[in-house]
Design a protein around this motif. Structure first.
Motif, PDB file in Angstrom:
ATOM      1  N   THR A 170      -6.410   6.852 -11.312  1.00 39.41           N
ATOM      2  CA  THR A 170      -6.788   5.700 -12.237  1.00 39.41           C
ATOM      3  C   THR A 170      -8.415   5.686 -12.058  1.00 39.41           C
ATOM      4  O   THR A 170      -8.945   5.279 -13.186  1.00 39.41           O
ATOM      5  CB  THR A 170      -6.328   4.368 -11.684  1.00 39.41           C
ATOM      6  N   THR A 174     -12.447   4.498  -6.668  1.00 39.00           N
ATOM      7  CA  THR A 174     -11.337   3.804  -5.961  1.00 39.00           C
ATOM      8  C   THR A 174     -10.532   4.883  -5.040  1.00 39.00           C
ATOM      9  O   THR A 174     -10.036   4.536  -3.925  1.00 39.00           O
ATOM     10  CB  THR A 174     -10.390   3.264  -7.088  1.00 39.00           C
ATOM     11  N   ALA A 181     -10.780   4.766   3.636  1.00 33.56           N
ATOM     12  CA  ALA A 181     -10.270   3.627   4.252  1.00 33.56           C
ATOM     13  C   ALA A 181      -9.209   4.100   5.260  1.00 33.56           C
ATOM     14  O   ALA A 181      -9.107   3.940   6.501  1.00 33.56           O
ATOM     15  CB  ALA A 181      -9.810   2.624   3.445  1.00 33.56           C
ATOM     16  N   ALA A 182      -8.251   4.848   4.568  1.00 34.27           N
ATOM     17  CA  ALA A 182      -7.040   5.226   5.423  1.00 34.27           C
ATOM     18  C   ALA A 182      -7.470   6.352   6.702  1.00 34.27           C
ATOM     19  O   ALA A 182      -7.117   6.171   7.699  1.00 34.27           O
ATOM     20  CB  ALA A 182      -6.198   6.061   4.692  1.00 34.27           C
ATOM     21  N   GLN A 185      -9.162   4.765   9.811  1.00 32.72           N
ATOM     22  CA  GLN A 185      -8.300   4.131  10.474  1.00 32.72           C
ATOM     23  C   GLN A 185      -7.589   5.195  11.410  1.00 32.72           C
ATOM     24  O   GLN A 185      -6.638   4.726  12.480  1.00 32.72           O
ATOM     25  CB  GLN A 185      -7.338   2.916   9.693  1.00 32.72           C
ATOM     26  N   TRP A 189      -4.266   4.984  14.738  1.00 34.42           N
ATOM     27  CA  TRP A 189      -2.651   5.283  14.405  1.00 34.42           C
ATOM     28  C   TRP A 189      -2.207   6.162  15.476  1.00 34.42           C
ATOM     29  O   TRP A 189      -1.472   6.179  15.876  1.00 34.42           O
ATOM     30  CB  TRP A 189      -2.344   5.473  13.034  1.00 34.42           C
ATOM     31  N   THR A 208       0.577  11.819   2.108  1.00 35.12           N
ATOM     32  CA  THR A 208       0.636  10.659   1.876  1.00 35.12           C
ATOM     33  C   THR A 208      -0.663  10.417   0.962  1.00 35.12           C
ATOM     34  O   THR A 208      -0.669  10.109  -0.354  1.00 35.12           O
ATOM     35  CB  THR A 208       0.780   9.514   2.856  1.00 35.12           C
ATOM     36  N   MET A 211      -0.831  12.104  -2.446  1.00 33.05           N
ATOM     37  CA  MET A 211      -0.216  11.291  -3.395  1.00 33.05           C
ATOM     38  C   MET A 211      -1.305  10.473  -4.396  1.00 33.05           C
ATOM     39  O   MET A 211      -0.763  10.151  -5.486  1.00 33.05           O
ATOM     40  CB  MET A 211       1.037  10.382  -2.927  1.00 33.05           C
TER      41      MET A 211
ATOM     42  N   THR B 168       9.081   7.382  -4.166  1.00 31.73           N
ATOM     43  CA  THR B 168       9.019   8.667  -3.251  1.00 31.73           C
ATOM     44  C   THR B 168       7.942   8.303  -2.095  1.00 31.73           C
ATOM     45  O   THR B 168       6.776   8.239  -2.506  1.00 31.73           O
ATOM     46  CB  THR B 168       8.637   9.752  -4.036  1.00 31.73           C
ATOM     47  N   THR B 175       2.695   5.133   4.893  1.00 29.11           N
ATOM     48  CA  THR B 175       2.458   4.594   3.595  1.00 29.11           C
ATOM     49  C   THR B 175       1.860   3.145   3.925  1.00 29.11           C
ATOM     50  O   THR B 175       0.864   2.740   3.141  1.00 29.11           O
ATOM     51  CB  THR B 175       3.703   4.424   2.556  1.00 29.11           C
ATOM     52  N   CYS B 178      -1.423   3.154   5.204  1.00 28.67           N
ATOM     53  CA  CYS B 178      -2.651   3.462   4.047  1.00 28.67           C
ATOM     54  C   CYS B 178      -3.154   2.158   3.218  1.00 28.67           C
ATOM     55  O   CYS B 178      -4.165   1.867   2.939  1.00 28.67           O
ATOM     56  CB  CYS B 178      -2.184   4.483   3.280  1.00 28.67           C
ATOM     57  N   ALA B 181      -4.985  -0.295   5.213  1.00 28.14           N
ATOM     58  CA  ALA B 181      -6.435  -0.063   5.262  1.00 28.14           C
ATOM     59  C   ALA B 181      -7.345  -0.300   4.081  1.00 28.14           C
ATOM     60  O   ALA B 181      -8.425  -0.673   3.963  1.00 28.14           O
ATOM     61  CB  ALA B 181      -6.241   1.604   5.741  1.00 28.14           C
ATOM     62  N   ALA B 182      -6.630   0.169   3.020  1.00 32.23           N
ATOM     63  CA  ALA B 182      -7.200   0.042   1.890  1.00 32.23           C
ATOM     64  C   ALA B 182      -7.670  -1.398   1.288  1.00 32.23           C
ATOM     65  O   ALA B 182      -8.799  -1.636   0.968  1.00 32.23           O
ATOM     66  CB  ALA B 182      -6.625   0.731   0.601  1.00 32.23           C
ATOM     67  N   GLU B 204      -7.476  -1.733 -10.629  1.00 33.79           N
ATOM     68  CA  GLU B 204      -7.504  -0.456 -10.559  1.00 33.79           C
ATOM     69  C   GLU B 204      -7.211   0.011  -9.086  1.00 33.79           C
ATOM     70  O   GLU B 204      -6.485   1.072  -8.755  1.00 33.79           O
ATOM     71  CB  GLU B 204      -9.064   0.197 -10.692  1.00 33.79           C
ATOM     72  N   LEU B 205      -7.492  -0.763  -8.073  1.00 27.67           N
ATOM     73  CA  LEU B 205      -6.998  -0.473  -6.572  1.00 27.67           C
ATOM     74  C   LEU B 205      -5.566  -0.703  -6.570  1.00 27.67           C
ATOM     75  O   LEU B 205      -4.840  -0.010  -6.078  1.00 27.67           O
ATOM     76  CB  LEU B 205      -7.796  -1.453  -5.774  1.00 27.67           C
ATOM     77  N   GLU B 207      -3.196  -0.185  -8.886  1.00 30.09           N
ATOM     78  CA  GLU B 207      -2.591   1.038  -9.518  1.00 30.09           C
ATOM     79  C   GLU B 207      -3.004   2.210  -8.735  1.00 30.09           C
ATOM     80  O   GLU B 207      -1.894   2.830  -8.493  1.00 30.09           O
ATOM     81  CB  GLU B 207      -3.119   1.236 -10.863  1.00 30.09           C
ATOM     82  N   THR B 208      -4.090   2.236  -7.977  1.00 29.30           N
ATOM     83  CA  THR B 208      -4.300   3.569  -6.999  1.00 29.30           C
ATOM     84  C   THR B 208      -3.092   3.419  -6.062  1.00 29.30           C
ATOM     85  O   THR B 208      -2.555   4.393  -5.721  1.00 29.30           O
ATOM     86  CB  THR B 208      -5.656   3.596  -6.847  1.00 29.30           C
ATOM     87  N   LEU B 209      -2.836   2.385  -5.488  1.00 30.04           N
ATOM     88  CA  LEU B 209      -1.983   2.111  -4.369  1.00 30.04           C
ATOM     89  C   LEU B 209      -0.719   2.283  -4.765  1.00 30.04           C
ATOM     90  O   LEU B 209      -0.025   2.871  -3.961  1.00 30.04           O
ATOM     91  CB  LEU B 209      -2.306   0.838  -3.622  1.00 30.04           C
ATOM     92  N   MET B 211       0.444   4.603  -6.432  1.00 29.47           N
ATOM     93  CA  MET B 211       0.631   5.956  -6.521  1.00 29.47           C
ATOM     94  C   MET B 211       1.107   6.576  -5.128  1.00 29.47           C
ATOM     95  O   MET B 211       1.716   7.386  -4.954  1.00 29.47           O
ATOM     96  CB  MET B 211      -0.856   6.702  -6.833  1.00 29.47           C
ATOM     97  N   LEU B 212       0.901   5.567  -4.112  1.00 30.64           N
ATOM     98  CA  LEU B 212       1.236   5.980  -3.046  1.00 30.64           C
ATOM     99  C   LEU B 212       2.773   5.910  -2.621  1.00 30.64           C
ATOM    100  O   LEU B 212       3.347   6.544  -1.467  1.00 30.64           O
ATOM    101  CB  LEU B 212       0.860   4.987  -1.692  1.00 30.64           C
ATOM    102  N   VAL B 213       3.423   5.410  -3.804  1.00 32.01           N
ATOM    103  CA  VAL B 213       5.042   5.322  -3.492  1.00 32.01           C
ATOM    104  C   VAL B 213       5.565   6.341  -4.825  1.00 32.01           C
ATOM    105  O   VAL B 213       6.724   6.261  -5.229  1.00 32.01           O
ATOM    106  CB  VAL B 213       5.422   3.996  -3.627  1.00 32.01           C
ATOM    107  N   GLY B 214       4.617   7.096  -5.311  1.00 33.07           N
ATOM    108  CA  GLY B 214       4.902   7.849  -6.401  1.00 33.07           C
ATOM    109  C   GLY B 214       5.130   7.193  -7.825  1.00 33.07           C
ATOM    110  O   GLY B 214       5.624   7.877  -8.732  1.00 33.07           O
ATOM    111  N   PRO B 217       0.273   5.973 -12.573  1.00 37.44           N
ATOM    112  CA  PRO B 217      -0.563   4.698 -12.884  1.00 37.44           C
ATOM    113  C   PRO B 217      -0.279   4.119 -14.419  1.00 37.44           C
ATOM    114  O   PRO B 217      -0.117   4.994 -15.059  1.00 37.44           O
ATOM    115  CB  PRO B 217      -2.161   5.353 -12.897  1.00 37.44           C
TER     116      PRO B 217
END
Lengths: 220, 220
Positions: A170, A174, A181-182, A185, A189, A208, A211, B168, B175, B178, B181-182, B204-205, B207-209, B211-214, B217
């Motif tokens: 996107t 960002t 950030a991840a 941390q 973890w 992760t 992705m 996914t 996940t 992450c 953290a963000a 934007e953030l 939408e970016t996040l 993507m972590l679940v597939g 955006p």
DNA sequence: ACAAAATTTGACCCTGGAGTCAATAGATGA
DNA sequence: TCATCTATTGACTCCAGGGTCAAATTTTGT
């Protein structure tokens, strides 16, 4: 009343080097020991929570001794961040140069390496480096510059991947921020994990984060 | 020589409430003011960097006055985290209940709302809540519990989405970490932005996040 | 072995900030 | 208006921790 208090005295150091080479090397080694110990502690407990007595104690010396090498606590912290930050930034830059193959492969390598260093070698220090405002504000500029170099490594790959149509994002900034950030941390973890479990955790985190650029996770 | 120092005295407070209802409400309001101010400052500069004099000054009172409501700095910090954390956890839980539609839609809503609250209402406090070790260690347990509830909201959606084949992920926990953290850092990134620019950054953030679940955006 | 340089020590000063408390000011209700 | 409860003050104690320094100790080169 001689000696070279506060170590660097940068200009003079290059002009007419005090002491012999051997002494200089020895000194450098000591500085590195101090810096690494400090980074360890600062990263773990935070700048304010760590006293110079703590640092000294872990080194089996006295506070006064630290002041022979560094003029203040802030300088010590900054040195820690700069030294370590520079070290692994350089390492990532080298990896990026050497790499041949797709962008996804490179990004994966960089992420994996980065997290591994963070977790294995400097569980603590990385947070210092990556988390804004974790360090004394007066030193923010010197660190920002370093951080910029560090960002650039990742930015280049991501942009290249996007241009090649391999990645979807996107916004590059960002995406970068989320990754940082991840990763910042991650030591927390993975702190307790050892051996195989740790390796798995690192890989899982890497996948992760892949992705975030639209790369489906690898099976395995 | 009477008065009810340290505010709560929890047991007694329920049994035979001191003062009238009106007074109690007034007191509660004051406590809330203090807590919010404290959270603001702690989150912004970190626990150690903020003195009780700082908190008092911003409230136009004196340090001593704070001790009328809280027995110690640690308790104040913990109260801040608990109060605010509880508030927005509840808000997210409510959102999750009300929602109808796909899992992606819900997750997107939760993320967006969460980041918005963080950035707009409590730019600082959220970090306290989300970043491990940012608070005094003695209080870690009480906060962990709250954090668990908070995590659960997101965990439920993600797991549901995965079960439904909509999402996914490599691992739910990773996940989640992450995302947290963000989001914990988001106030720092968006701090300077206002109005439309801020709204865009938040989207934007989000939408970016996603993507972590597939989830690819959205355009727009 | 010895003098000069490099390093370390430990006692010391000083400030900022947590926490205390008796005295004071402000509300409240009879 | 007065007595009582609530809230706030500001001056105080105490100490952890940053920073200093002259003197002691160790290392080095000759």
């Amino acid at each position: 009343m001689t000696g070279y208090p506060h170590g660097m005295a940068r200009q003079e150091l290059t002009e007419r080097a005090p002491g012999t080479e051997r002494i200089q090397r020895k000194r450098g080694k000591r500085v590195k020991e101090i810096v690494e110990t400090a980074a360890e502690l600062f990263g773990e407990h935070g700048y304010d929570a760590v006293s110079l007595d703590d640092v000294a104690e872990r080194l089996d010396v006295t506070k006064g001794s630290l002041y022979y090498y560094f003029p203040s606590k802030e300088e010590l912290a900054t040195a820690a961040i700069e030294t370590l930050g520079d070290e692994w930034t350089a390492r990532l830059e080298r990896l990026a140069e050497q790499h041949e193959g797709g962008h996804a492969g490179l990004l994966r390598t960089l992420l994996h390496e980065h997290i591994t260093i963070a977790v294995r070698d400097y569980p603590a220090a990385l947070r210092l480096f990556l988390v804004p405002r974790a360090w004394p504000t007066a030193q923010a500029d010197r660190i920002k510059e370093l951080r910029g170099r560090h960002d650039a490594v990742f930015r280049r790959v991501i942009e290249a991947g996007v241009d090649a149509g391999e990645f979807t994002v996107t916004g590059v900034d960002t995406t970068l921020q989320c990754m940082h950030a991840a990763m910042a941390q991650s030591p927390l973890w993975c702190a307790r994990l050892r051996g195989k479990a740790r390796g798995n955790a690192i890989s899982e985190l890497t996948e992760t984060l892949m992705m975030l650029v639209g790369q489906p996770p690898r099976t395995g």
